[in-house]
Design an enzyme around this catalytic site. Structure first.
Site, short mmCIF file in Angstrom:
data_model
loop_
_atom_site.label_atom_id
_atom_site.label_comp_id
_atom_site.label_asym_id
_atom_site.label_seq_id
_atom_site.Cartn_x
_atom_site.Cartn_y
_atom_site.Cartn_z
N GLU A 41 10.13 15.26 15.79
CA GLU A 41 10.47 15.25 14.38
C GLU A 41 9.60 16.29 13.66
O GLU A 41 8.37 16.21 13.69
CB GLU A 41 10.17 13.86 13.83
CG GLU A 41 10.72 13.63 12.48
CD GLU A 41 10.42 12.21 11.99
OE1 GLU A 41 9.32 11.70 12.27
OE2 GLU A 41 11.29 11.65 11.32
N GLU B 210 10.47 0.67 10.15
CA GLU B 210 11.42 1.77 9.91
C GLU B 210 10.66 3.03 10.24
O GLU B 210 9.76 3.43 9.50
CB GLU B 210 11.85 1.80 8.43
CG GLU B 210 12.61 0.58 7.96
CD GLU B 210 14.02 0.51 8.50
OE1 GLU B 210 14.47 1.47 9.16
OE2 GLU B 210 14.66 -0.53 8.28
N LYS C 120 0.84 -1.20 0.00
CA LYS C 120 0.00 0.00 0.00
C LYS C 120 0.88 1.25 0.00
O LYS C 120 1.61 1.51 0.95
CB LYS C 120 -0.90 0.05 1.23
CG LYS C 120 -1.92 1.18 1.10
CD LYS C 120 -2.57 1.57 2.40
CE LYS C 120 -1.87 2.66 3.13
NZ LYS C 120 -1.88 3.98 2.49
N CYS D 79 13.51 10.70 7.05
CA CYS D 79 13.51 10.16 8.42
C CYS D 79 14.88 10.29 9.07
O CYS D 79 14.99 10.49 10.26
CB CYS D 79 13.07 8.71 8.40
SG CYS D 79 13.96 7.76 7.17
P1 NDP Z 1 2.40 7.49 8.60
O1 NDP Z 1 2.86 6.57 9.67
O2 NDP Z 1 1.24 8.35 8.88
O3 NDP Z 1 2.05 6.67 7.28
C1 NDP Z 1 2.87 5.67 6.75
C2 NDP Z 1 2.01 4.69 5.99
O4 NDP Z 1 1.17 3.98 6.90
C3 NDP Z 1 1.09 5.34 4.97
O5 NDP Z 1 0.95 4.49 3.87
C4 NDP Z 1 -0.20 5.45 5.76
O6 NDP Z 1 -1.33 5.58 4.96
C5 NDP Z 1 -0.19 4.14 6.52
N1 NDP Z 1 -1.01 4.13 7.73
C6 NDP Z 1 -1.55 5.19 8.42
N2 NDP Z 1 -2.25 4.73 9.48
C7 NDP Z 1 -2.15 3.38 9.48
C8 NDP Z 1 -2.64 2.33 10.34
N3 NDP Z 1 -3.37 2.60 11.43
N4 NDP Z 1 -2.32 1.06 10.04
C9 NDP Z 1 -1.56 0.76 8.98
N5 NDP Z 1 -1.08 1.68 8.11
C10 NDP Z 1 -1.35 2.98 8.37
O7 NDP Z 1 3.67 8.31 8.19
P2 NDP Z 1 3.78 9.36 7.03
O8 NDP Z 1 3.25 8.83 5.79
O9 NDP Z 1 3.24 10.64 7.53
O10 NDP Z 1 5.39 9.43 6.87
C11 NDP Z 1 6.18 10.24 7.64
C12 NDP Z 1 6.85 9.42 8.73
O11 NDP Z 1 7.52 8.31 8.21
C13 NDP Z 1 7.89 10.24 9.44
O12 NDP Z 1 7.73 10.13 10.83
C14 NDP Z 1 9.21 9.61 9.02
O13 NDP Z 1 10.21 9.72 9.95
C15 NDP Z 1 8.82 8.21 8.77
N6 NDP Z 1 9.72 7.61 7.79
C16 NDP Z 1 10.65 6.70 8.22
C17 NDP Z 1 11.57 6.15 7.35
C18 NDP Z 1 12.55 5.13 7.82
O14 NDP Z 1 13.14 4.44 6.97
N7 NDP Z 1 12.78 4.97 9.10
C19 NDP Z 1 11.58 6.53 5.95
C20 NDP Z 1 10.55 7.44 5.57
C21 NDP Z 1 9.67 7.96 6.48
P3 NDP Z 1 -1.84 7.05 4.54
O15 NDP Z 1 -0.73 7.71 3.81
O16 NDP Z 1 -2.95 6.76 3.66
O17 NDP Z 1 -2.20 7.75 5.81
#
Ligand code: NDP
Length: 478
Positions: free
Chosen positions: A386, A255, A181, A289
Site C-alpha cells: 500500500e 479496518e 484517540k 484505504c
Molecule cells: P496507523 O496504524 O499507524 O495508526 C492508526 C491509529 O493507531 C493512530 O491513531 C495511531 O496513533 C494509532 N496507533 C499507532 N500505534 C499503535 C499501537 N501500537 N497501539 C494502538 N494504537 C496505535 O495507521 P495510519 O494512521 O498511518 O493510517 C494509515 C493506515 O490506515 C493505512 O494503512 C490505511 O490503509 C489504513 N486505513 C484503513 C481504513 C479502513 O477503513 N480499512 C480507513 C483509513 C485508513 P498515531 O497517529 O499517534 O501514530
C-alpha cells in the site's frame, strides 16, 4: 483557448484554534502533562499544541466512561439516545464550514473534499444511527441488543472527522460509551467534536477524547476496563492489536489497509472510466484505504485509456488545499511523504515506467505530484504494498480470468472496481473478486447505510449499515 483559474481561497477566519489543547474527559477539558505540535502539512505552520495522553489519562477516561455507562447512558431508552444523536448531527451541519476549514488546515485535503464529502458524510452517519437507536430490536440482528459497555476507538489521519463519525455514531446509538484517540497528526476536528458534544448537552463521560500517539493507543488497547476495541489504521498495528486482545474477553473490529483493484474491461465507456480511475486514486491524495491503487486494464483498450488518463491528469490542480479550485492537496506528513518516495523509488528500481504531469509543487509543505507507473508486474513492490499516496500502478490482462487472478493476488481484500457496459460481466466478476466492497462503473462511493470492511489482511468486522450495528452489541463475533 486555455482558461486559467483565479485563486478562490476559503477564509480561515471561521475557525478558532487554541494555542494548546488538553483531553476531553468527563465532559470537561483536562490539562495534558506534555504536548506535541500539530502542523498544517500544506505550509508546515504550527497550528496548535496537542496533549500527549499517558496511561493515567487513559485510565481516567475509561473510569469516567464506565461511570457514565452505569449511571446514565445505559439507563436511557433508545429513543432518548437517538435524540442526542440527532442533535449532534444537526450541530455538525450548522458548524459544517468550521469543521471543513479546520479539517483542511490540519489534514491538507482540499476544501472541496472536506466541505462536500467528509463533513456531510459525518453528519449523515449521526443522522443514520440516530434513526436506529430506538429500533435495534427490529433490525433483524444476529446479536443481542445489549451494548458491550465501554468502547476504545482508535482512528487514523486520512479522514479524521469521518472516521470519528463511523466509530462514535454506532457506538452511542447502541448504548455504549466511548474513549476515542484521534491520530497524532490530525486531532483538531475531534477536539471540535468534543465541543459539539458539550453543545448538545450529551451526558458527561459518554464521549471521552484522549489525544496522543501510538503509546496512548496501546494504553487504550491494553486497559482492562475496556469491553471492545474498534480500530482503523495500518495492517501492522492491526496485527499488534489483534495479538494484544486475543487472550482477553474484549471484542474487536479492525479496518485495515488495502490495495484495491480497479478492473477495466474492453467494453467499458472510456471517458466515464477515466473519471472513475482519477477519483479512485487521486481522491484525498490517495490516502484512502479502499483506493483503486491497482489499475488492471484489458490490453485491447490499454493504450487509449492511458492516453486519455494522462490528458486528464494534466488538468489536476495541485496546490493550496484551502483554494476551492484545488483537486489534490498536501500529503499529510513528512513521514508519509517519505514512505511514498521510498515505494516509488522501488518502482523505478524494479523497472516500472513512471509518468507525472507537468505540475509545479509549492516550495513549503509536503507534496507529491499525481503519478502513474506502467509496465508494472505482480512481483513489483508497487503492485503489492500500500503506497497510500497519489500513485497508480497499471497492469494489463487479456482474459477475464487473468484479470480476476491478478486482482485477487494480494494479501488485502478491501475494495475493487469493475468497469464494463455488460451487466453479466459485472455480476460474474463481482462474484469472483475477494473484496469487501465492490463498485461497478463508479468508485469511492460511501453511504452510512452500506456496510464497509475487508477480507484477509484488510481486517474483520463491518462498519455502517445493520452489520455495523452488530459489532457494537453483545453476541458479536470476537
Ligand atoms: P496507523 O496504524 O499507524 O495508526 C492508526 C491509529 O493507531 C493512530 O491513531 C495511531 O496513533 C494509532 N496507533 C499507532 N500505534 C499503535 C499501537 N501500537 N497501539 C494502538 N494504537 C496505535 O495507521 P495510519 O494512521 O498511518 O493510517 C494509515 C493506515 O490506515 C493505512 O494503512 C490505511 O490503509 C489504513 N486505513 C484503513 C481504513 C479502513 O477503513 N480499512 C480507513 C483509513 C485508513 P498515531 O497517529 O499517534 O501514530
Amino acid at each position: 483557448m486555455n482558461f486559467e483559474y483565479a485563486a478562490a481561497p476559503e477564509s480561515r477566519s471561521v475557525v478558532k484554534i487554541d494555542p494548546e489543547y488538553g483531553h476531553f474527559i468527563n465532559g470537561k477539558w483536562v490539562k495534558g502533562s506534555t504536548h506535541f505540535n500539530s502542523i498544517n502539512p500544506a505550509t508546515e505552520e504550527v497550528l496548535s499544541r496537542i496533549a500527549l495522553g499517558t496511561a493515567s489519562d487513559v485510565d481516567a477516561a475509561v473510569k469516567t466512561a464506565r461511570n457514565a455507562f452505569d449511571k446514565s447512558w445505559s439507563k436511557l431508552s433508545g429513543r432518548e439516545r437517538g435524540k442526542y444523536l440527532f442533535r449532534i448531527a444537526r450541530i455538525m451541519q450548522e458548524r459544517a464550514r468550521e469543521f471543513a476549514v479546520l479539517e483542511t488546515l490540519d489534514n491538507g485535503k482540499p476544501i472541496r473534499e472536506s466541505r462536500d464529502v467528509d463533513v456531510p458524510l459525518s453528519a449523515a452517519h449521526f443522522f443514520y444511527h440516530a434513526g436506529w437507536a430506538d429500533k435495534l430490536e427490529y433490525a433483524g440482528l444476529e446479536t443481542t441488543t445489549a451494548p458491550h459497555g465501554v468502547v476504545g476507538q482508535i482512528i487514523p489521519w486520512n479522514f479524521p472527522l469521518l472516521m470519528l463519525a463511523w466509530k462514535v455514531a454506532p457506538a452511542l446509538a447502541t448504548g455504549n460509551t466511548v474513549v476515542l484517540k484521534p491520530a497524532e497528526t490530525t486531532s483538531l476536528t475531534a477536539l471540535l467534536f468534543a465541543q459539539v458534544c458539550q453543545q448538545a448537552g450529551l451526558p458527561e463521560g459518554v464521549v471521552n477524547i484522549v489525544t496522543g500517539d501510538g503509546s496512548t493507543g496501546a494504553a487504550i488497547v491494553n486497559h482492562p476496563g475496556i469491553d471492545k476495541i474498534a480500530f482503523t489504521g495500518s495492517t501492522d498495528v492491526g496485527k499488534l492489536i489483534a495479538r494484544a486482545v486475543a487472550p482477553t474477553n474484549k471484542s474487536l473490529t479492525l479496518e485495515l489497509g488495502g490495495k484495491g483493484a480497479n478492473i477495466v474491461f474492453g467494453d467499458a465507456a472510456i471517458d466515464e472510466t477515466v473519471e472513475g480511475i482519477v477519483n479512485g486514486i487521486f481522491f484525498n491524495q490517495g490516502h484512502v484505504c479502499c483506493a483503486g491503487s491497482r489499475l488492471i486494464l484489458q490490453e485491447s483498450i490499454a493504450d487509449e485509456v492511458l492516453e486519455k488518463l494522462k490528458r486528464r491528469m494534466e488538468k489536476i490542480r495541485v496546490g493550496d488545499p484551502l483554494d476551492k479550485n484545488t483537486d489534490l492537496g498536501a500529503i499529510n506528513s513528512a513521514e508519509q511523504l517519505a514512505k511514498i518516495h521510498e515505494l516509488t523509488a522501488a518502482g523505478d528500481a524494479e523497472g516500472a515506467n513512471r509518468w507525472t504531469p507537468s505540475c509545479a509543487l509549492p516550495d513549503k509543505g509536503f507534496w507529491f505530484a499525481p503519478t502513474i507507473f506502467t509496465g508494472v508486474t505482480q512481483a513489483h513492490r508497487i503492485a503489492r504494498e500500500e503506497i497510500f499516496g497519489p500513485v497508480l500502478s497499471v497492469l494489463t490482462f487479456r482474459t477475464p480470468a487473468e484479470a480476476i487472478e491478478k486482482a485477487n493476488n494480494t494479501p488485502f481484500g478491501l475494495s475493487a472496481g469493475i468497469w464494463s457496459e455488460k451487466g453479466s460481466n459485472i455480476l460474474w466478476a463481482s462474484q469472483q473478486l475477494r473484496a469487501g466492497v465492490i463498485w461497478a462503473n463508479t468508485f469511492n462511493k460511501f453511504d452510512p447505510a452500506s456496510p464497509f470492511g475487508g477480507y484477509k489482511e484488510s481486517g474483520w468486522g463491518r462498519e455502517g449499515g445493520r452489520h455495523g450495528l452488530s459489532a457494537y452489541l453483545k453476541g458479536s463475533a470476537k
